[in-house]
Design a protein around this motif. Sequence first.
Motif, PDB file in Angstrom:
ATOM      1  N   LYS A  25      -6.684  -3.642  -5.896  1.00 57.66           N
ATOM      2  CA  LYS A  25      -5.387  -2.710  -6.089  1.00 57.66           C
ATOM      3  C   LYS A  25      -4.343  -3.955  -6.844  1.00 57.66           C
ATOM      4  O   LYS A  25      -4.544  -4.978  -6.756  1.00 57.66           O
ATOM      5  N   GLU A  26      -3.878  -2.855  -7.894  1.00 55.09           N
ATOM      6  CA  GLU A  26      -2.857  -3.794  -8.566  1.00 55.09           C
ATOM      7  C   GLU A  26      -1.743  -4.310  -7.797  1.00 55.09           C
ATOM      8  O   GLU A  26      -0.965  -3.423  -6.922  1.00 55.09           O
ATOM      9  N   GLU A  27      -1.210  -5.749  -8.053  1.00 57.27           N
ATOM     10  CA  GLU A  27      -0.148  -6.010  -7.317  1.00 57.27           C
ATOM     11  C   GLU A  27       1.007  -5.533  -7.971  1.00 57.27           C
ATOM     12  O   GLU A  27       1.239  -5.855  -9.187  1.00 57.27           O
TER      13      GLU A  27
END
Length: 62
Positions: A25-27
Motif C-alpha cells: 500500500k502506498e503511504e
Amino acid sequence: MLLLVQRVINAAKHNSLETVIITEKEEKPKSIVLLLSERDRMSDVRLRLLVEKVMRCGKKRR
C-alpha cells in the motif's frame, strides 16, 4: 496483519496459495498544520538559522 495470516493459512489448507495476492500500500502523505500567532515572533536572523538547520536535517535523510 491477522487477516493476512488467516488468509494464507486458509489458502495453504486448500492448496491454493496462488490465489493469495500481496501488494504494497502506498503511504498517504500526512498533512501538516502550522498555527502561528502574533505573539510568536522571531528575528530574521533566528528564522534563517532555523531554516538552515531544517534544511540540513532534510539532506541527512536522503
